[in-house]
Design a protein around this motif. Structure first.
Motif, PDB file in Angstrom:
ATOM      1  N   ALA A  62     -12.338   7.982 -26.736  1.00 26.23           N
ATOM      2  CA  ALA A  62     -12.984   7.094 -27.812  1.00 26.23           C
ATOM      3  C   ALA A  62     -12.739   7.946 -29.446  1.00 26.23           C
ATOM      4  CB  ALA A  62     -14.759   7.024 -28.217  1.00 26.23           C
ATOM      5  N   ARG A  63     -12.710   7.941 -30.801  1.00 32.94           N
ATOM      6  CA  ARG A  63     -12.299   8.021 -31.593  1.00 32.94           C
ATOM      7  C   ARG A  63     -12.614   9.679 -32.255  1.00 32.94           C
ATOM      8  NH1 ARG A  63      -8.668   5.476 -35.448  1.00 32.94           N
ATOM      9  NH2 ARG A  63      -8.072   3.370 -34.201  1.00 32.94           N
ATOM     10  N   ASP A  64     -14.345   8.819 -31.712  1.00 32.86           N
ATOM     11  CA  ASP A  64     -15.170  10.707 -31.883  1.00 32.86           C
ATOM     12  C   ASP A  64     -15.756  11.781 -31.022  1.00 32.86           C
ATOM     13  OD1 ASP A  64     -14.458  10.016 -35.379  1.00 32.86           O
ATOM     14  OD2 ASP A  64     -15.917   8.563 -35.364  1.00 32.86           O
ATOM     15  N   ARG A  65     -15.024  11.835 -29.845  1.00 35.40           N
ATOM     16  CA  ARG A  65     -15.250  12.034 -28.545  1.00 35.40           C
ATOM     17  C   ARG A  65     -15.780  13.745 -29.039  1.00 35.40           C
ATOM     18  NH1 ARG A  65      -9.778  11.314 -28.298  1.00 35.40           N
ATOM     19  NH2 ARG A  65      -8.857  13.699 -27.654  1.00 35.40           N
ATOM     20  N   SER A  66     -16.307  14.106 -28.640  1.00 33.87           N
ATOM     21  CA  SER A  66     -16.839  15.752 -28.270  1.00 33.87           C
ATOM     22  C   SER A  66     -15.662  16.418 -27.962  1.00 33.87           C
ATOM     23  CB  SER A  66     -17.906  14.933 -28.228  1.00 33.87           C
ATOM     24  OG  SER A  66     -18.518  16.705 -27.488  1.00 33.87           O
ATOM     25  N   PRO A  67     -15.155  17.110 -28.545  1.00 35.86           N
ATOM     26  CA  PRO A  67     -14.551  17.986 -27.704  1.00 35.86           C
ATOM     27  C   PRO A  67     -15.199  19.265 -26.601  1.00 35.86           C
ATOM     28  CG  PRO A  67     -15.404  19.211 -30.138  1.00 35.86           C
ATOM     29  CD  PRO A  67     -15.516  18.025 -29.541  1.00 35.86           C
ATOM     30  N   ASP A  68     -16.113  19.265 -26.718  1.00 33.26           N
ATOM     31  CA  ASP A  68     -16.673  19.640 -25.288  1.00 33.26           C
ATOM     32  C   ASP A  68     -17.097  18.860 -24.353  1.00 33.26           C
ATOM     33  OD1 ASP A  68     -17.241  22.217 -27.100  1.00 33.26           O
ATOM     34  OD2 ASP A  68     -18.560  21.315 -27.446  1.00 33.26           O
ATOM     35  N   ALA A  69     -16.653  17.613 -24.555  1.00 34.21           N
ATOM     36  CA  ALA A  69     -17.232  15.990 -23.307  1.00 34.21           C
ATOM     37  C   ALA A  69     -16.760  17.011 -22.121  1.00 34.21           C
ATOM     38  CB  ALA A  69     -16.363  15.279 -23.857  1.00 34.21           C
ATOM     39  N   GLY A  70     -16.646  16.718 -20.759  1.00 29.87           N
ATOM     40  CA  GLY A  70     -16.285  16.992 -19.758  1.00 29.87           C
ATOM     41  C   GLY A  70     -16.214  15.597 -18.920  1.00 29.87           C
ATOM     42  N   ALA A 134     -14.714   3.478 -24.247  1.00 24.35           N
ATOM     43  CA  ALA A 134     -14.633   2.743 -25.770  1.00 24.35           C
ATOM     44  C   ALA A 134     -13.327   1.812 -25.528  1.00 24.35           C
ATOM     45  CB  ALA A 134     -14.783   4.229 -26.888  1.00 24.35           C
ATOM     46  N   GLY A 135     -13.402   1.416 -24.189  1.00 30.17           N
ATOM     47  CA  GLY A 135     -11.881   0.880 -24.463  1.00 30.17           C
ATOM     48  C   GLY A 135     -10.029   1.367 -23.240  1.00 30.17           C
ATOM     49  N   HIS A 136      -9.776   0.647 -22.486  1.00 29.09           N
ATOM     50  CA  HIS A 136      -8.681   1.362 -21.759  1.00 29.09           C
ATOM     51  C   HIS A 136      -8.867   0.606 -21.748  1.00 29.09           C
ATOM     52  CE1 HIS A 136     -11.702  -0.512 -18.728  1.00 29.09           C
ATOM     53  NE2 HIS A 136     -10.397   0.207 -17.880  1.00 29.09           N
ATOM     54  N   PHE A 137      -7.044   0.818 -21.731  1.00 27.07           N
ATOM     55  CA  PHE A 137      -6.147   0.101 -20.208  1.00 27.07           C
ATOM     56  C   PHE A 137      -5.470   0.107 -19.569  1.00 27.07           C
ATOM     57  CE2 PHE A 137      -3.471   3.018 -23.056  1.00 27.07           C
ATOM     58  CZ  PHE A 137      -2.743   3.319 -22.586  1.00 27.07           C
ATOM     59  N   ASP A 138      -5.034  -0.835 -19.030  1.00 34.13           N
ATOM     60  CA  ASP A 138      -4.652  -0.287 -17.459  1.00 34.13           C
ATOM     61  C   ASP A 138      -3.002   0.227 -17.201  1.00 34.13           C
ATOM     62  OD1 ASP A 138      -7.006  -1.893 -16.710  1.00 34.13           O
ATOM     63  OD2 ASP A 138      -5.726  -3.493 -15.469  1.00 34.13           O
ATOM     64  N   SER A 139      -3.179   1.317 -15.873  1.00 34.65           N
ATOM     65  CA  SER A 139      -1.703   1.405 -16.050  1.00 34.65           C
ATOM     66  C   SER A 139      -0.129   0.937 -15.784  1.00 34.65           C
ATOM     67  CB  SER A 139      -1.871   2.517 -14.653  1.00 34.65           C
ATOM     68  OG  SER A 139      -1.476   1.705 -13.784  1.00 34.65           O
ATOM     69  N   GLY A 140       0.672   0.667 -16.388  1.00 40.22           N
ATOM     70  CA  GLY A 140       1.675   0.194 -16.909  1.00 40.22           C
ATOM     71  C   GLY A 140       2.492   0.194 -15.275  1.00 40.22           C
ATOM     72  N   ASN A 141       3.985  -0.081 -15.346  1.00 41.80           N
ATOM     73  CA  ASN A 141       4.626   0.120 -14.420  1.00 41.80           C
ATOM     74  C   ASN A 141       6.054  -0.082 -14.546  1.00 41.80           C
ATOM     75  OD1 ASN A 141       3.521  -0.283 -11.340  1.00 41.80           O
ATOM     76  ND2 ASN A 141       2.547  -1.981 -13.035  1.00 41.80           N
ATOM     77  N   TRP A 142       6.791   1.655 -14.443  1.00 43.17           N
ATOM     78  CA  TRP A 142       8.389   1.359 -14.743  1.00 43.17           C
ATOM     79  C   TRP A 142       9.071   1.761 -13.982  1.00 43.17           C
ATOM     80  CZ3 TRP A 142       4.138   3.226 -17.254  1.00 43.17           C
ATOM     81  CH2 TRP A 142       3.838   3.203 -18.660  1.00 43.17           C
ATOM     82  N   ARG A 143      10.257   1.176 -13.650  1.00 43.51           N
ATOM     83  CA  ARG A 143      11.035   1.473 -12.494  1.00 43.51           C
ATOM     84  C   ARG A 143      11.434   3.147 -12.633  1.00 43.51           C
ATOM     85  NH1 ARG A 143      13.740  -1.922 -15.890  1.00 43.51           N
ATOM     86  NH2 ARG A 143      15.159  -0.498 -16.760  1.00 43.51           N
ATOM     87  N   VAL A 332      -1.227  13.348 -30.213  1.00 42.19           N
ATOM     88  CA  VAL A 332       0.269  12.851 -30.787  1.00 42.19           C
ATOM     89  C   VAL A 332       0.153  11.178 -30.535  1.00 42.19           C
ATOM     90  CG1 VAL A 332       2.438  13.411 -30.846  1.00 42.19           C
ATOM     91  CG2 VAL A 332       0.913  15.186 -30.245  1.00 42.19           C
ATOM     92  N   HIS A 333      -0.630  11.016 -29.474  1.00 40.60           N
ATOM     93  CA  HIS A 333       0.183   9.363 -29.185  1.00 40.60           C
ATOM     94  C   HIS A 333      -1.742   8.885 -29.509  1.00 40.60           C
ATOM     95  CE1 HIS A 333       4.523  10.368 -28.796  1.00 40.60           C
ATOM     96  NE2 HIS A 333       4.083  11.004 -27.939  1.00 40.60           N
ATOM     97  N   ALA A 334      -2.155   8.982 -30.436  1.00 43.16           N
ATOM     98  CA  ALA A 334      -3.459   8.861 -30.302  1.00 43.16           C
ATOM     99  C   ALA A 334      -3.706   7.766 -30.690  1.00 43.16           C
ATOM    100  CB  ALA A 334      -4.437   9.595 -31.034  1.00 43.16           C
ATOM    101  N   MET A 335      -4.533   6.474 -29.823  1.00 39.77           N
ATOM    102  CA  MET A 335      -4.796   5.694 -29.931  1.00 39.77           C
ATOM    103  C   MET A 335      -6.106   4.949 -29.249  1.00 39.77           C
ATOM    104  SD  MET A 335      -1.617   2.578 -28.998  1.00 39.77           S
ATOM    105  CE  MET A 335      -0.322   3.321 -29.004  1.00 39.77           C
ATOM    106  N   ALA A 336      -6.846   4.475 -29.936  1.00 39.86           N
ATOM    107  CA  ALA A 336      -8.350   3.823 -29.629  1.00 39.86           C
ATOM    108  C   ALA A 336      -8.406   2.628 -30.702  1.00 39.86           C
ATOM    109  CB  ALA A 336      -9.080   4.883 -29.934  1.00 39.86           C
ATOM    110  N   PRO A 337      -9.740   1.539 -30.085  1.00 33.78           N
ATOM    111  CA  PRO A 337      -9.936   0.991 -30.776  1.00 33.78           C
ATOM    112  C   PRO A 337     -10.887   1.057 -31.416  1.00 33.78           C
ATOM    113  CG  PRO A 337     -10.032  -0.048 -28.297  1.00 33.78           C
ATOM    114  CD  PRO A 337      -9.369   2.002 -28.801  1.00 33.78           C
ATOM    115  N   ARG A 338     -10.904   0.621 -33.041  1.00 35.62           N
ATOM    116  CA  ARG A 338     -12.252   0.490 -33.596  1.00 35.62           C
ATOM    117  C   ARG A 338     -13.217  -0.217 -33.353  1.00 35.62           C
ATOM    118  NH1 ARG A 338      -9.123  -1.089 -40.178  1.00 35.62           N
ATOM    119  NH2 ARG A 338      -7.327   1.142 -39.200  1.00 35.62           N
TER     120      ARG A 338
END
Length: 351
Positions: A62-70, A134-143, A332-338
């Motif tokens: 999530a965009r506003d996740r707690s830094p202390d979350a486990g 808060a929203g995720h996407f499934d793992s992709g596949n690469w060669r 660096v590659h932060a991305m999450a749904p609004r």
């Protein structure tokens, strides 16, 4: 091979989800749930895929996740088991279904692809539960890199970065839902990327299949089950699901029963993934491993990108498990749904 240029958001599906009603025959439904009941116990989804909160946030942050979350803060009674992997059927009763045209052909059609084959088949079964996703996407596949040999956090960073698109193997899912409620338990998804408004498929789900491109689309499960039973404080990462008779599901932690619920109070899905290819050359490149990624190559590319961005960091000795490095790549590659509260809440507090 140079990375492909993207002209749209990196996590936008090839097509919006398509609903296919009454997908499995009654006999197939009976066989699927029969396998699940007969082969318990089953582990939590989180226990299958994540070793730390840093790994989890790379996928669903999530965009506003707690830094202390486990990691334990996101535990919910959602259990998973694999039914087939990489062309190997783990339960013989499902052989004909896993290799069926009814599963493969919709994915070929979605991608307008000529060739393809069955990849994974699994199930999720969820008892009464809140949703912390808060929203995720499934793992992709690469060669050379897939869920067979790589952690999900790494594949999520690879997808979000856009640095490995030239090696991507296209995939698609047929996910069939069972949840007989018209109150909650829907499916939220972001078909135009996480910066745009989401859409919903609402329950009831009665053998309701969804053809989707989930490795390119943020989505989430909504809370489900009786509201006064959604909190399960005794649940841990080591909890597991067992079956009791023809109707009851039981959650245990060690020898202790911590929850019991009827099948009607569960939300279930059967998740099939196929890999697809545009032409025979694409198939040959995949099967002959003539243009595969290696983990050394992946981390070389990611580290070179960090340096090109001017990011200051200490190069880890073991980048696959270094929690600080994982967190850095996630940021660096932060991305999450609004969030769009008017559409559907992340969870509904217990009444």
């Amino acid at each position: 091979m140079a990375p492909a240029h993207r002209d749209r958001h990196p996590l936008t599906p090839v097509a919006p989800p398509e609903v296919l009603q009454d997908f499995y025959t009654p006999e197939e439904v009976g066989t699927l749930f029969g396998v699940v009941r007969a082969n318990a116990p089953w582990k939590l989804v989180l226990a299958h895929h994540f070793a730390s909160a840093e790994e989890y946030f790379a996928v669903s942050g999530a965009r506003d996740r707690s830094p202390d979350a486990g990691l334990a803060d996101f535990v919910a009674p959602v259990f998973r088991g694999y039914l087939a992997r990489e062309g190997a059927v783990l339960y013989p009763e499902l052989h004909d279904l896993y290799f069926s045209r009814k599963l493969l052909e919709p994915v070929l059609r979605m991608h307008k692809a000529r060739y393809g084959f069955a990849h994974h088949m699994l199930f999720n079964l969820c008892g009464p539960s809140r949703s912390f996703d808060a929203g995720h996407f499934d793992s992709g596949n690469w060669r050379g890199v897939s869920s067979v040999n790589a952690p999900i956090w790494l594949m999520s960073v690879m997808a979000k970065s856009g640095l490995f698109d030239s090696w991507e193997v296209k995939s698609g899912q047929v996910i069939t839902y069972f949840y007989d409620s018209d109150v909650d338990g829907g499916f939220t998804y972001w078909p135009e990327g996480p910066e745009r408004a989401p859409s919903r498929l609402v329950a009831p789900f009665r053998n309701t299949a969804v053809l989707s491109d989930n490795s390119r689309m943020f989505h989430r499960r909504e809370a489900n089950g009786p509201r006064d039973r959604r909190d399960l404080p005794a649940l841990t990462m080591g909890s597991f699901l067992t079956a009791d008779g023809d109707d009851a599901w039981v959650v245990r932690d060690g020898d202790t029963e911590i929850a019991r619920f009827a099948h009607r109070d569960s939300r279930s899905l059967f998740h099939y993934t196929a890999l697809v290819f545009e032409d025979l050359a694409d198939v040959t490149r995949y099967l002959d491993h003539t243009d595969d990624l290696t983990f050394d190559k992946v981390f070389d590319v990611l580290i070179a990108d960090l340096r090109a961005r001017g990011v200051r960091f200490s190069e880890p000795s073991d980048p696959m498990t270094d929690r600080d490095f994982i967190a850095l790549l996630t940021d660096v590659h932060a991305m999450a749904p609004r969030e769009y509260p008017a559409l559907a809440p992340l969870d509904v507090p217990a009444a």
